[in-house]
Design an enzyme around this catalytic site. Structure first.
Site, mmCIF file in Angstrom:
data_model
loop_
_atom_site.group_PDB
_atom_site.id
_atom_site.type_symbol
_atom_site.label_atom_id
_atom_site.label_comp_id
_atom_site.label_asym_id
_atom_site.label_seq_id
_atom_site.Cartn_x
_atom_site.Cartn_y
_atom_site.Cartn_z
ATOM 1 N N PRO A 193 -2.554 -12.016 10.758
ATOM 2 C CA PRO A 193 -2.666 -11.679 12.187
ATOM 3 C C PRO A 193 -2.890 -10.053 12.508
ATOM 4 C CG PRO A 193 -0.285 -12.324 11.829
ATOM 5 C CD PRO A 193 -1.137 -12.406 10.342
ATOM 6 N N ASP A 194 -3.695 -9.728 13.422
ATOM 7 C CA ASP A 194 -3.634 -8.254 13.791
ATOM 8 C C ASP A 194 -2.549 -8.090 15.012
ATOM 9 O OD1 ASP A 194 -4.309 -5.672 15.124
ATOM 10 O OD2 ASP A 194 -6.559 -5.815 14.030
ATOM 11 N N ASN A 244 0.814 -1.211 0.134
ATOM 12 C CA ASN A 244 -0.078 -0.085 -0.148
ATOM 13 C C ASN A 244 0.752 1.258 0.053
ATOM 14 O OD1 ASN A 244 0.571 0.877 2.768
ATOM 15 N ND2 ASN A 244 -0.272 -1.124 3.196
ATOM 16 N N LYS A 263 -12.604 1.108 16.744
ATOM 17 C CA LYS A 263 -11.331 0.313 16.732
ATOM 18 C C LYS A 263 -10.916 0.323 17.863
ATOM 19 C CE LYS A 263 -10.457 0.820 11.911
ATOM 20 N NZ LYS A 263 -9.612 1.560 10.768
HETATM 21 N N1 CTP Z 1 -2.987 -3.319 12.602
HETATM 22 C C1 CTP Z 1 -1.770 -4.181 13.179
HETATM 23 N N2 CTP Z 1 -1.868 -5.303 12.537
HETATM 24 C C2 CTP Z 1 -2.906 -5.565 11.465
HETATM 25 C C3 CTP Z 1 -3.720 -4.655 11.172
HETATM 26 C C4 CTP Z 1 -3.533 -3.424 11.796
HETATM 27 O O1 CTP Z 1 -1.206 -4.089 13.938
HETATM 28 N N3 CTP Z 1 -2.793 -6.578 10.595
HETATM 29 C C5 CTP Z 1 -2.707 -1.881 13.433
HETATM 30 C C6 CTP Z 1 -2.116 -0.757 12.767
HETATM 31 O O2 CTP Z 1 -1.014 -0.468 12.866
HETATM 32 C C7 CTP Z 1 -3.139 0.350 13.304
HETATM 33 C C8 CTP Z 1 -4.185 -0.284 13.744
HETATM 34 O O3 CTP Z 1 -3.996 -1.450 14.030
HETATM 35 O O4 CTP Z 1 -2.518 0.890 14.518
HETATM 36 C C9 CTP Z 1 -5.430 -0.185 12.543
HETATM 37 O O5 CTP Z 1 -6.635 -0.765 12.872
HETATM 38 P P1 CTP Z 1 -7.429 -1.699 11.770
HETATM 39 O O6 CTP Z 1 -8.708 -1.830 12.290
HETATM 40 O O7 CTP Z 1 -6.572 -2.949 11.397
HETATM 41 O O8 CTP Z 1 -7.377 -0.632 10.601
HETATM 42 P P2 CTP Z 1 -7.741 -1.021 9.237
HETATM 43 O O9 CTP Z 1 -6.684 -2.001 8.622
HETATM 44 O O10 CTP Z 1 -7.622 0.248 8.515
HETATM 45 O O11 CTP Z 1 -9.227 -1.503 9.484
HETATM 46 P P3 CTP Z 1 -10.385 -1.554 8.303
HETATM 47 O O12 CTP Z 1 -9.677 -2.004 6.958
HETATM 48 O O13 CTP Z 1 -11.446 -2.599 9.031
HETATM 49 O O14 CTP Z 1 -10.701 0.063 8.227
#
Ligand code: CTP
Length: 403
Positions: A312-313, A217, A344
């Site tokens: 993984p998040d 991205n 969030k």
């Molecule tokens: N984040 C993370 N690991 C992931 C995804 C996100 O650590 N796999 C962290 C990002 O660094 C940021 C936050 O989570 O601090 C963003 O939250 P997220 O809900 O994942 O945001 P988006 O990916 O933008 O979600 P969406 O697509 O639902 O808007």
């Protein structure tokens, strides 16, 4: 010069006396005077006789916006004493370049020209940026003088190693103006995170499809790097786990490169023990290809399907640990910032989240953000990312449980 060091607040309005002694690096002092001015410092220049042989007083006058002081015997100064007038109210004196000669004279407490008299009469910190030929630097006399000055509380910045104007290679190059500005800035930044360990993620991730292609991205990494720099300047031991970006590692920050989300998670978990704060700024890909081809995929002319599996998040995983550090999340949204950001924050159980609208930030040098915490929403004024980062650090330092 990197944008992240511009106009960061902690140098704004500070009176910095820049002493310029005789050495070829004096030409860099002109850029230094300009840079300090751009960071908001009130720069006054004291030029030695030898320094004036390399760069004229007029150059420094134009760059600093003030008259340049060259002589101890200038009767036009307040009380007829330029060394007192110039030092009065100074927040710091930075001698750059500091030649072997001026280092020797300062070490012996001499006051036989304006700059040495000014340093002797000071009641503010003194920084020296040595610049000389390798042999002059390595000479035991210079090393002895530098040790004496250090013992007296003088702060020695550098020197750097590398090619020298005399054609030799080795230690003795003056630090670049950006590094000198950074050192002053760090000195004047309150140590809000002293004794803390902070782990920051930044940049995009790159999820490989085959050896040459992948999903990524447009995150530039600038906000995460600015946060890491602000943490380091605030005294934190700072580890930056970074996706692929085109930025240099900030001063005082340990950077670990991690291209994919899986790798980023492993690196974060490896450095997490002992961390007081985790700040997830990275734009981690939510999905990755189910398989990564071992060889370059060939086109067939047919439609192609790519199966994606969730990543993984990292933030949610860290925040859910029983020994979780203070976790800060980021949310970039294209609409309804308050609702999405606060959702969030609650979903991931974060004490603090920084939200911004995509149109306000991505790739640029400025950002407009809102901080969300248990007390509500706290909008920050639009500002350069470095200044926004500083304010985010100040906010988190206020929320952080006592260490
Ligand atoms: N984040 C993370 N690991 C992931 C995804 C996100 O650590 N796999 C962290 C990002 O660094 C940021 C936050 O989570 O601090 C963003 O939250 P997220 O809900 O994942 O945001 P988006 O990916 O933008 O979600 P969406 O697509 O639902 O808007």
């Amino acid at each position: 010069m990197e944008n992240y060091i511009h106009i960061i607040g902690c140098l704004r309005g500070r009176k910095i006396v820049l002493g310029v002694s005789g050495g070829i690096a004096a030409y860099k002092a002109a850029a230094l005077a300009r840079e300090l001015g751009r960071m908001g410092a009130d720069v006054h220049v004291a030029l030695t006789e030898a320094g004036a042989r390399f760069v004229s007083a007029l150059t420094f006058q134009a760059l600093s916006g003030h008259r340049v002081w060259t002589s101890l015997w200038d009767g036009s100064a307040e009380n007829g004493m330029p060394h007192i007038a110039l030092g009065r109210g100074a927040d710091a004196i930075l001698v750059a370049p500091a030649s072997a000669d001026i280092i020797a004279r300062l070490a012996h407490g001499r006051a036989d020209d304006l700059l040495t008299a000014l340093c002797l009469a000071r009641d503010c910190p003194l920084f020296l940026a040595p610049a000389m030929n390798r042999q002059m630097w390595e000479n035991p006399a210079t090393q002895r003088n530098v040790a004496t000055l250090r013992a007296d509380g003088v702060i020695i910045l550098g020197p750097d190693e590398g090619g020298q104007a005399c054609g030799e290679t080795g230690p003795g190059r003056m630090l670049e103006p950006g590094a000198l500005c950074e050192a002053l800035l760090a000195f004047f930044t309150p140590r809000l995170l002293a004794g803390r360990k902070v782990v920051v993620t930044a940049g995009p991730t790159f999820e490989a499809i085959d050896p040459v292609r992948g999903i990524t991205n447009s995150s530039s990494g600038k906000m995460g790097y600015a946060i890491a720099a602000a943490c380091a300047r605030s005294g934190a031991e700072t580890v930056l786990v970074s996706g692929p970006v085109a930025l240099p590692a900030p001063a005082g920050v340990r950077r670990i490169e991690a291209a994919s989300a899986l790798r980023m998670r492993d690196e974060v978990l490896a450095v997490l023990p002992g961390a007081d704060v985790f700040i997830a700024v990275a734009a981690v890909a939510d999905y990755r290809p189910a398989q990564t081809a071992g060889h370059k995929l060939k086109k067939s002319g047919q439609p192609m399907r790519l199966e994606l599996v969730p990543n993984p998040d990292i933030l949610a995983e860290v925040a859910a640990r029983p020994d979780a550090p203070f976790c800060v999340g980021f949310a970039a949204e294209s609409q309804e910032l308050d609702a999405y950001a606060e959702n969030k924050r609650r979903a991931k159980r974060l004490p603090m989240l920084v939200g911004n609208l995509l149109a306000d930030s991505v790739g640029g040098d400025d950002n407009t953000v809102v901080i969300y915490d248990d007390a509500g929403r706290h909008p920050l004024p639009r500002a350069p990312k470095a200044l926004v980062a500083r304010q985010i650090v100040e906010h988190l330092a206020r929320l952080l449980p006592a260490g």
